[in-house]
Write a protein that holds these residues in place. Sequence first.
Motif, PDB file in Angstrom:
ATOM      1  N   LYS A  65       1.023  -1.060   0.405  1.00 54.84           N
ATOM      2  CA  LYS A  65      -0.146   0.207   0.408  1.00 54.84           C
ATOM      3  C   LYS A  65       0.346   1.079   0.040  1.00 54.84           C
ATOM      4  N   ILE A  66       2.050   1.486   0.754  1.00 58.71           N
ATOM      5  CA  ILE A  66       2.924   2.193   0.580  1.00 58.71           C
ATOM      6  C   ILE A  66       3.855   3.035  -0.460  1.00 58.71           C
ATOM      7  N   HIS A  67       3.514   1.159  -1.609  1.00 60.96           N
ATOM      8  CA  HIS A  67       4.625   1.720  -2.609  1.00 60.96           C
ATOM      9  C   HIS A  67       3.887   1.914  -3.879  1.00 60.96           C
ATOM     10  N   ALA A  68       2.159   1.687  -3.567  1.00 59.14           N
ATOM     11  CA  ALA A  68       0.920   2.149  -4.489  1.00 59.14           C
ATOM     12  C   ALA A  68       1.082   3.523  -4.132  1.00 59.14           C
ATOM     13  N   ASP A  69       0.489   4.046  -2.541  1.00 55.92           N
ATOM     14  CA  ASP A  69       0.637   5.322  -2.315  1.00 55.92           C
ATOM     15  C   ASP A  69       2.203   6.589  -3.134  1.00 55.92           C
ATOM     16  N   TYR A  70       3.169   6.018  -2.958  1.00 57.41           N
ATOM     17  CA  TYR A  70       4.052   6.933  -3.523  1.00 57.41           C
ATOM     18  C   TYR A  70       3.526   6.574  -5.350  1.00 57.41           C
ATOM     19  N   GLN A  71       3.238   5.274  -6.090  1.00 54.52           N
ATOM     20  CA  GLN A  71       3.108   5.611  -7.293  1.00 54.52           C
ATOM     21  C   GLN A  71       2.613   6.694  -7.494  1.00 54.52           C
ATOM     22  N   ALA A  72       1.370   7.031  -6.528  1.00 53.17           N
ATOM     23  CA  ALA A  72       0.229   8.313  -7.030  1.00 53.17           C
ATOM     24  C   ALA A  72       0.471   9.305  -6.456  1.00 53.17           C
ATOM     25  N   HIS A  73       1.684   9.422  -5.865  1.00 54.93           N
ATOM     26  CA  HIS A  73       2.014  11.320  -5.096  1.00 54.93           C
ATOM     27  C   HIS A  73       3.532  11.445  -5.125  1.00 54.93           C
ATOM     28  N   GLN A  74       3.848  10.593  -5.448  1.00 59.20           N
ATOM     29  CA  GLN A  74       5.850  11.180  -6.394  1.00 59.20           C
ATOM     30  C   GLN A  74       6.277  11.442  -5.369  1.00 59.20           C
ATOM     31  N   SER A  75       6.255  11.046  -4.058  1.00 53.71           N
ATOM     32  CA  SER A  75       6.445  11.958  -2.637  1.00 53.71           C
ATOM     33  C   SER A  75       7.809  10.952  -1.706  1.00 53.71           C
ATOM     34  N   LEU A  76       9.136  11.026  -2.551  1.00 58.11           N
ATOM     35  CA  LEU A  76      10.199   9.812  -2.108  1.00 58.11           C
ATOM     36  C   LEU A  76      10.796   9.853  -1.002  1.00 58.11           C
ATOM     37  N   ASN A  81      10.091   7.658   4.538  1.00 55.94           N
ATOM     38  CA  ASN A  81      10.050   8.120   5.974  1.00 55.94           C
ATOM     39  C   ASN A  81       8.333   7.071   6.042  1.00 55.94           C
ATOM     40  N   GLU A  82       7.499   6.113   5.292  1.00 52.98           N
ATOM     41  CA  GLU A  82       6.735   5.395   5.618  1.00 52.98           C
ATOM     42  C   GLU A  82       7.634   3.917   5.937  1.00 52.98           C
ATOM     43  N   SER A  83       8.279   4.094   5.098  1.00 52.06           N
ATOM     44  CA  SER A  83       8.773   2.497   4.958  1.00 52.06           C
ATOM     45  C   SER A  83       9.338   2.444   6.737  1.00 52.06           C
ATOM     46  N   ASN A  84      10.059   3.078   6.965  1.00 53.29           N
ATOM     47  CA  ASN A  84      10.726   3.717   8.045  1.00 53.29           C
ATOM     48  C   ASN A  84      10.017   3.246   9.343  1.00 53.29           C
ATOM     49  N   GLU A  85       8.928   3.591   9.223  1.00 51.84           N
ATOM     50  CA  GLU A  85       7.856   3.532   9.925  1.00 51.84           C
ATOM     51  C   GLU A  85       7.053   2.514  10.094  1.00 51.84           C
ATOM     52  N   LEU A  86       6.944   1.765   8.529  1.00 52.09           N
ATOM     53  CA  LEU A  86       6.873   0.026   8.883  1.00 52.09           C
ATOM     54  C   LEU A  86       7.338  -1.030   9.070  1.00 52.09           C
ATOM     55  N   GLU A 147      15.357   4.523  -9.768  1.00 55.45           N
ATOM     56  CA  GLU A 147      15.292   3.265  -9.117  1.00 55.45           C
ATOM     57  C   GLU A 147      15.120   3.588  -7.999  1.00 55.45           C
ATOM     58  N   MET A 148      15.296   4.114  -7.303  1.00 57.29           N
ATOM     59  CA  MET A 148      15.845   4.791  -5.166  1.00 57.29           C
ATOM     60  C   MET A 148      13.916   4.287  -5.005  1.00 57.29           C
ATOM     61  N   PRO A 149      13.073   4.340  -5.733  1.00 57.28           N
ATOM     62  CA  PRO A 149      11.383   3.512  -4.682  1.00 57.28           C
ATOM     63  C   PRO A 149      11.646   2.175  -5.174  1.00 57.28           C
ATOM     64  N   ALA A 150      11.586   1.751  -5.976  1.00 60.17           N
ATOM     65  CA  ALA A 150      12.160   0.571  -6.637  1.00 60.17           C
ATOM     66  C   ALA A 150      13.118  -0.486  -5.292  1.00 60.17           C
ATOM     67  N   ASN A 151      13.709   0.555  -4.916  1.00 59.16           N
ATOM     68  CA  ASN A 151      14.653  -0.449  -4.358  1.00 59.16           C
ATOM     69  C   ASN A 151      14.684   0.392  -2.749  1.00 59.16           C
TER      70      ASN A 151
END
Length: 165
Positions: A65-76, A81-86, A147-151
């Motif tokens: 869900k976090i990755h899908a949200d990134y694809q919608a908003h494009q905020s790296l 932050n959300e990945s680290n929180e998870l 490639e940063m978001p995918a990494n």
Amino acid sequence: MDLQNPLDQLRPNHLPDPVGLWPPAIGWWLLALIGIALMVLVTVYSWRRWQKNRYRSEALLQARKIHADYQAHQSLHRLANESNELLKRVALHAFPANKVAGLSGASWCQFLADTGDMPDFLNHSAFNNHRYNPQIPLTPTHGTPDEMPANVYKLTRQWIKKHHA
């Protein structure tokens, strides 16, 4: 005198009744009990293992869900932050809170690298303190900035799957 053969006075041979399937012998009862006990043990073991690792599947769903949200908003920075929180929530669940709660920056990256056997977390700007400052661009350790978001997503998923307490 009449001589008769004494064997002629015997009744003809008769066969015994056929052996029935019921009731089974004691060996079959024991085998059935052992089989039932094994099925119960395997079921209990599987249930406990599933319960123990359920947090992983829920965390993987949240990472998606976090990755899908990134694809919608494009905020790296938001993705980082959300990945680290998870990752912190998963770590708090899997490890003693006194070991995880105070970690940040380089010590957090070292913890992720050590517990997941993944040295890619070290020096990755999405997982250290650079993620808090939107003025600092997040840079990958490998590959291009595209490639940063995918990494980040890949490292997050791998750590959730592979970490060991």
